[in-house]
Every structure is written in structure tokens, then in C-alpha cells.
Enzyme design. Sequence first.
Site, PDB file in Angstrom:
ATOM      1  N   GLY A 176     -15.398   2.650 -80.546  1.00 20.64           N
ATOM      2  CA  GLY A 176     -14.040   2.464 -81.055  1.00 20.64           C
ATOM      3  C   GLY A 176     -13.711   3.165 -82.359  1.00 20.64           C
ATOM      4  O   GLY A 176     -12.572   3.569 -82.572  1.00 20.64           O
ATOM      5  N   GLU A 206     -15.552   0.365 -89.088  1.00 12.97           N
ATOM      6  CA  GLU A 206     -15.263  -0.360 -87.853  1.00 12.97           C
ATOM      7  C   GLU A 206     -13.824  -0.123 -87.440  1.00 12.97           C
ATOM      8  O   GLU A 206     -12.949   0.080 -88.285  1.00 12.97           O
ATOM      9  CB  GLU A 206     -15.473  -1.864 -88.077  1.00 12.97           C
ATOM     10  CG  GLU A 206     -16.697  -2.436 -87.388  1.00 12.97           C
ATOM     11  CD  GLU A 206     -16.561  -2.551 -85.876  1.00 12.97           C
ATOM     12  OE1 GLU A 206     -15.902  -1.700 -85.236  1.00 12.97           O
ATOM     13  OE2 GLU A 206     -17.138  -3.491 -85.319  1.00 12.97           O
ATOM     14  N   ASP A 262     -11.994  -8.793 -84.827  1.00 13.34           N
ATOM     15  CA  ASP A 262     -11.327  -9.886 -84.122  1.00 13.34           C
ATOM     16  C   ASP A 262     -12.015 -11.188 -84.544  1.00 13.34           C
ATOM     17  O   ASP A 262     -11.719 -11.726 -85.601  1.00 13.34           O
ATOM     18  CB  ASP A 262     -11.410  -9.610 -82.617  1.00 13.34           C
ATOM     19  CG  ASP A 262     -10.651 -10.623 -81.780  1.00 13.34           C
ATOM     20  OD1 ASP A 262      -9.989 -11.491 -82.353  1.00 13.34           O
ATOM     21  OD2 ASP A 262     -10.724 -10.544 -80.536  1.00 13.34           O
ATOM     22  N   PHE A 309      -4.190  -8.395 -78.163  1.00 13.37           N
ATOM     23  CA  PHE A 309      -5.081  -7.316 -77.746  1.00 13.37           C
ATOM     24  C   PHE A 309      -4.343  -5.989 -77.839  1.00 13.37           C
ATOM     25  O   PHE A 309      -3.239  -5.842 -77.326  1.00 13.37           O
ATOM     26  CB  PHE A 309      -5.584  -7.545 -76.317  1.00 13.37           C
ATOM     27  CG  PHE A 309      -6.706  -6.619 -75.962  1.00 13.37           C
ATOM     28  CD1 PHE A 309      -8.009  -6.907 -76.358  1.00 13.37           C
ATOM     29  CD2 PHE A 309      -6.461  -5.437 -75.279  1.00 13.37           C
ATOM     30  CE1 PHE A 309      -9.042  -6.033 -76.069  1.00 13.37           C
ATOM     31  CE2 PHE A 309      -7.492  -4.559 -74.987  1.00 13.37           C
ATOM     32  CZ  PHE A 309      -8.783  -4.865 -75.385  1.00 13.37           C
ATOM     33  N   ASP A 323      -9.982   0.738 -76.918  1.00 15.22           N
ATOM     34  CA  ASP A 323      -9.826   0.881 -75.474  1.00 15.22           C
ATOM     35  C   ASP A 323      -9.505  -0.432 -74.783  1.00 15.22           C
ATOM     36  O   ASP A 323      -9.702  -1.511 -75.321  1.00 15.22           O
ATOM     37  CB  ASP A 323     -11.132   1.393 -74.856  1.00 15.22           C
ATOM     38  CG  ASP A 323     -12.206   0.308 -74.815  1.00 15.22           C
ATOM     39  OD1 ASP A 323     -12.486  -0.285 -75.871  1.00 15.22           O
ATOM     40  OD2 ASP A 323     -12.737   0.038 -73.724  1.00 15.22           O
TER      41      ASP A 323
HETATM   42  P1  IMP Z   1     -15.274  -9.201 -82.622  1.00 16.44           P
HETATM   43  O1  IMP Z   1     -16.756  -9.323 -82.532  1.00 16.44           O
HETATM   44  O2  IMP Z   1     -14.566 -10.313 -81.883  1.00 16.44           O
HETATM   45  O3  IMP Z   1     -14.764  -9.087 -84.042  1.00 16.44           O
HETATM   46  O4  IMP Z   1     -14.855  -7.903 -81.830  1.00 16.44           O
HETATM   47  C1  IMP Z   1     -15.176  -6.672 -82.341  1.00 16.44           C
HETATM   48  C2  IMP Z   1     -15.122  -5.540 -81.356  1.00 16.44           C
HETATM   49  O5  IMP Z   1     -14.423  -5.871 -80.157  1.00 16.44           O
HETATM   50  C3  IMP Z   1     -14.370  -4.395 -81.965  1.00 16.44           C
HETATM   51  O6  IMP Z   1     -15.232  -3.542 -82.672  1.00 16.44           O
HETATM   52  C4  IMP Z   1     -13.748  -3.729 -80.763  1.00 16.44           C
HETATM   53  O7  IMP Z   1     -14.660  -2.794 -80.213  1.00 16.44           O
HETATM   54  C5  IMP Z   1     -13.522  -4.864 -79.804  1.00 16.44           C
HETATM   55  N1  IMP Z   1     -12.130  -5.364 -79.921  1.00 16.44           N
HETATM   56  C6  IMP Z   1     -11.703  -6.464 -80.580  1.00 16.44           C
HETATM   57  N2  IMP Z   1     -10.390  -6.632 -80.474  1.00 16.44           N
HETATM   58  C7  IMP Z   1      -9.938  -5.590 -79.736  1.00 16.44           C
HETATM   59  C8  IMP Z   1      -8.630  -5.174 -79.287  1.00 16.44           C
HETATM   60  O8  IMP Z   1      -7.579  -5.798 -79.542  1.00 16.44           O
HETATM   61  N3  IMP Z   1      -8.599  -4.032 -78.560  1.00 16.44           N
HETATM   62  C9  IMP Z   1      -9.711  -3.298 -78.245  1.00 16.44           C
HETATM   63  N4  IMP Z   1     -10.933  -3.640 -78.646  1.00 16.44           N
HETATM   64  C10 IMP Z   1     -11.047  -4.776 -79.387  1.00 16.44           C
HETATM   65 MG    MG Z   2     -15.823  -1.634 -82.123  1.00 18.88          MG
END
Ligand code: IMP
Ligand code: MG
Length: 193
Positions: A46, A101, A105, A154, A161
Site C-alpha cells: 500500500g 505506512e 485503521d 473503506f 487497494d
Molecule cells: P490495521 O491493522 O487495521 O490498522 O490495517 C492496516 C492495513 O490494512 C493498512 O496498512 C492497509 O494495507 C489496510 N487497510 C486498512 N484500511 C484500509 C482501507 O480503507 N483501504 C485499503 N486498505 C486498508
Molecule cells: Mg498497508
Amino acid sequence: MTGHEADIDEILITSDAIQEALVRLGSEITRDYAGRDLLVIGVLKGAFMFMADLARHVAMPMEFDFMAVSSYGVATKTSGVVRIQKDLDLDIEGRDVLLVEDIIDSGLTLNYLLKNLRSRGPASLEVCALVEKEGAQRVSLDIRYKGFEIPEVFVVGYGLDYAQRFRNLPYIATLKPEFFDQGTKPPMPKSLT
Ligand code: IMP
Ligand code: MG
């Protein structure tokens, strides 16, 4: 035009806004790391676009490395289980490390990565994230450089992606609701079904 426009609902962060953020973050990083030996680590896939564009706004010598971790697969919620798919090539012990990063999320992915990198003994370790989802974090994180805050939705584009698609959009946007079905199988982009 990237051919994805029919699937896009709303643009949350325009290309112009991203450009402004790059200039701002780049100058902050240039100022803060002046005279230091900066190692920038990108989290694949990403962050590839953000990292490449950001680097062009950082006016100092720097090195790059990449890590790849699995988080979502094709679904849209993280499990909290993070797997390293590609580790760093470089030794970060004693280095000033900036982790780049795409989006935070739940924060679980970043939390895991920070713990992992900290255990390798860097001189410093900071985070630059393009987007943070407001109120979504399940762990408390200290994000030194942040591009944007968005609501808990999202989004795709500018590296982000959905099922590996939409990364090449020059802006960040939501997908049309009909794009996500509520079935038990991971939802797929319409264009693939
Ligand atoms: P987390 O562990 O929930 O913070 O998610 C982190 C990873 O999930 C990010 O580095 C992204 O690769 C993916 N991600 C989180 N939210 C989104 C989104 O809204 N769209 C696309 N990828 C996301
Ligand atoms: Mg990521």
C-alpha cells in the site's frame, strides 16, 4: 482517468490535497532529520506510491528498504494477525528509521511492526502515515507525521487497494455501496466477477 471511475462513490482526498500534504510532510522530515542518516522503510504494498512521492520532497540523503506484511487479504477488516511476507534487507540497529505506512485503521498492523522493529535496536523509530481513520484505533499509537484523518470508511486509491485493484487512482475515494455484497464469501470487485 484510470478506467475505475464507474466504481468510485466519493473522492475523500483529492490529488491536489495529496500533493500539498507531500510538500508539508517532506519539509517536516527534511527539517527534523537534518544531519542524520535517515533510513526510510516502506510497508508494501500500500505505501509504495506515497513513499515514492514523499521521498521526492525530502531534501537530504536517505536510504530505502521495504517490508511486506499481510493484513486484510481480500476482505476489508483486519484480523489482528500479522505475518511478515518480506523482511528488511538492511540491518537497522543504531539507525534513524522512519516507517512509512499508507493507512492506519485498527492500528494492529502498525503496532506489531513497531514492536518488531524496536526489538532490532534502531537509534530512533518514527512513523509517517498518509491516512489515519479517526476513532478506529484499538491500540494507542504515536504517529509523528500524518497526512490526513478520515472517518471510519473503506477507501481505495493512491496505493490503497480493494482485492488488489484501484491502487493506481491518483486520489483516495470510497467505492459505491453496491460494490460490497453481504455474503459469506469475501466481496470481489464487480469488474472481476
Ligand atoms: P490495521 O491493522 O487495521 O490498522 O490495517 C492496516 C492495513 O490494512 C493498512 O496498512 C492497509 O494495507 C489496510 N487497510 C486498512 N484500511 C484500509 C482501507 O480503507 N483501504 C485499503 N486498505 C486498508
Ligand atoms: Mg498497508
